[in-house]
Design an enzyme around this catalytic site. Structure first.
Site, PDB file in Angstrom:
ATOM      1  N   GLY A 199     -15.302  -0.210  -2.005  1.00  0.00           N
ATOM      2  CA  GLY A 199     -15.789   0.407  -3.224  1.00  0.00           C
ATOM      3  C   GLY A 199     -14.696   0.477  -4.280  1.00  0.00           C
ATOM      4  O   GLY A 199     -13.509   0.273  -4.006  1.00  0.00           O
ATOM      5  N   CYS A 200     -15.108   0.773  -5.519  1.00  0.00           N
ATOM      6  CA  CYS A 200     -14.147   0.806  -6.627  1.00  0.00           C
ATOM      7  C   CYS A 200     -13.161   1.960  -6.490  1.00  0.00           C
ATOM      8  O   CYS A 200     -11.943   1.770  -6.627  1.00  0.00           O
ATOM      9  CB  CYS A 200     -14.889   0.870  -7.955  1.00  0.00           C
ATOM     10  SG  CYS A 200     -16.132   2.182  -8.079  1.00  0.00           S
ATOM     11  N   TYR A 201     -13.657   3.154  -6.217  1.00  0.00           N
ATOM     12  CA  TYR A 201     -12.747   4.293  -6.030  1.00  0.00           C
ATOM     13  C   TYR A 201     -11.821   4.093  -4.826  1.00  0.00           C
ATOM     14  O   TYR A 201     -10.615   4.371  -4.912  1.00  0.00           O
ATOM     15  CB  TYR A 201     -13.534   5.587  -5.875  1.00  0.00           C
ATOM     16  CG  TYR A 201     -14.136   6.158  -7.133  1.00  0.00           C
ATOM     17  CD1 TYR A 201     -13.352   6.452  -8.246  1.00  0.00           C
ATOM     18  CD2 TYR A 201     -15.499   6.448  -7.200  1.00  0.00           C
ATOM     19  CE1 TYR A 201     -13.912   7.008  -9.391  1.00  0.00           C
ATOM     20  CE2 TYR A 201     -16.071   7.001  -8.342  1.00  0.00           C
ATOM     21  CZ  TYR A 201     -15.270   7.283  -9.435  1.00  0.00           C
ATOM     22  OH  TYR A 201     -15.828   7.840 -10.565  1.00  0.00           O
ATOM     23  N   ALA A 224      -8.988   1.752  -5.829  1.00  0.00           N
ATOM     24  CA  ALA A 224      -7.995   2.418  -6.675  1.00  0.00           C
ATOM     25  C   ALA A 224      -7.130   3.383  -5.874  1.00  0.00           C
ATOM     26  O   ALA A 224      -5.928   3.522  -6.134  1.00  0.00           O
ATOM     27  CB  ALA A 224      -8.693   3.149  -7.814  1.00  0.00           C
TER      28      ALA A 224
END
EC number: 1.2.1.38
Length: 336
Positions: A155-157, A160
């Site tokens: 996922g994106c989070y 990061a």
């Protein structure tokens, strides 16, 4: 040329993937698919995304489960930009046809069936596929990605967050008794293309959501091997993620050790840009495949800041990195 089809093509991530696949010198975009009841079926792709007019003009096709065997004739790669439950239901069908599947949903990110009932609300029925899936955090799993037939793109989070924390965890620099605290803000595109009052232009406002119950928190904790506190925020901008992470270090850890951990992890990774004593920004990574990372230390306290484009390094670009790794292409192919 490796024939590649994209399922779930009309979302924001799908559009980015279609563009990347088209630009890739070793891939052929062999089909753009949506659910068989989608109103977008039958439309030219560029009628939805005008900036791709003359670049991706293929007609969007409806996908029926009964047609999977037929459409997989001579197909090498399947990219799923679909809802979690949809990917869960169809990934095994594509794998059975001998394709390599790259799934951008959460359906195969954690190799534990109980995880899905607890955090996603559905029963996972594909134990074999779940056990074989590789978590595609590109800079950290290249050897496994190169051998896998099912790659679960993070996922994106989590991208990061994990990319900021894993070098510290790998070197045992995080204090065991303290949970890293992650505060991350994402652009509205992270909510998807479907109309929603919360993400409407006149309604959207910078605010936290999913406090203590966002499903990315256990995904991050699982793949870090250390519990975290994660609070996502919705920002009033289109795209990008900025994460600020507070870490308590083991007593005695020096700034030189922290810097060495990050340099060792990323000095040979072309999509990661280290910015010690500087400040990453969304502006610097927007519409790029880069991951920008900076940190500052004061005693045992470390603040790490990372920035990515949520649709690219947080989704489509990382999927393309995984494709490049899996098939032996240069990491940056189609990305820069």
């Amino acid at each position: 040329m490796l024939k590649t089809i994209l399922v779930g093509a009309t979302g924001y991530t799908g559009a980015e993937l279609a563009h990347y696949i088209t630009k890739h010198p070793e891939l052929e975009l062999a089909g753009l698919y949506v659910s068989e009841h989608s109103l977008d079926a039958g439309k030219p792709f560029s009628s939805l995304y005008g900036h791709l007019l003359g670049v991706v003009d293929q007609t969007i096709q409806p996908l029926a489960l009964s047609n999977i065997k037929h459409i997989c004739d001579d197909v090498d790669i399947v990219v799923l930009a679909t809802a979690h439950e949809v990917s869960h239901d169809i990934a095994a069908e594509f794998l059975a046809q001998g394709t390599v599947v790259f799934d951008l949903s959460g359906a195969f990110r954690v190799n534990d069936p109980a995880f899905y009932e607890k955090y996603y609300g559905f029963k996972h029925n594909f134990d074999k596929e779940l056990k074989s899936a590789v978590y595609g955090l590109a800079e950290w799993a290249s050897a496994d990605i190169a051998e896998a037939n099912l790659i679960a793109v993070p996922g994106c989070y989590p991208t990061a967050s994990l990319s900021a924390l894993k070098p510290l965890a790998q070197h045992g620099l995080i204090a065991a008794e303290q949970k890293p605290i992650i505060n991350a803000v994402s652009g509205v595109s992270g909510a998807g293309r479907k109309a929603s009052l919360a993400s409407a232009f006149c309604e959207v406002s910078h605010a936290p959501y999913g406090v203590f119950n966002h499903r990315h928190q256990p995904e991050i904790s699982t793949h870090l091997g250390h519990e975290v506190i994660f609070t996502p925020h919705l920002g009033s901008f289109k795209r990008g993620i900025l994460a600020t992470i507070n870490v308590k270090l083991v007593a005695g850890v020096t700034p030189e050790q922290v810097t060495a951990a990050y340099q060792e992890a990323y000095q040979d990774q072309p999509m990661v840009r280290l910015l010690p004593r500087r400040t990453p920004s969304i502006k610097a990574v927007e519409k790029t495949a880069y991951y920008d990372l900076a940190w500052q230390q004061q005693g045992q306290d470390l603040i790490v800041v990372s920035a990515i484009d949520n649709l690219l390094k947080g989704a489509a670009a990382q999927a393309m990195q995984c494709i490049n790794i899996r098939f032996g292409f240069a990491m940056t192919t189609s990305l820069v």
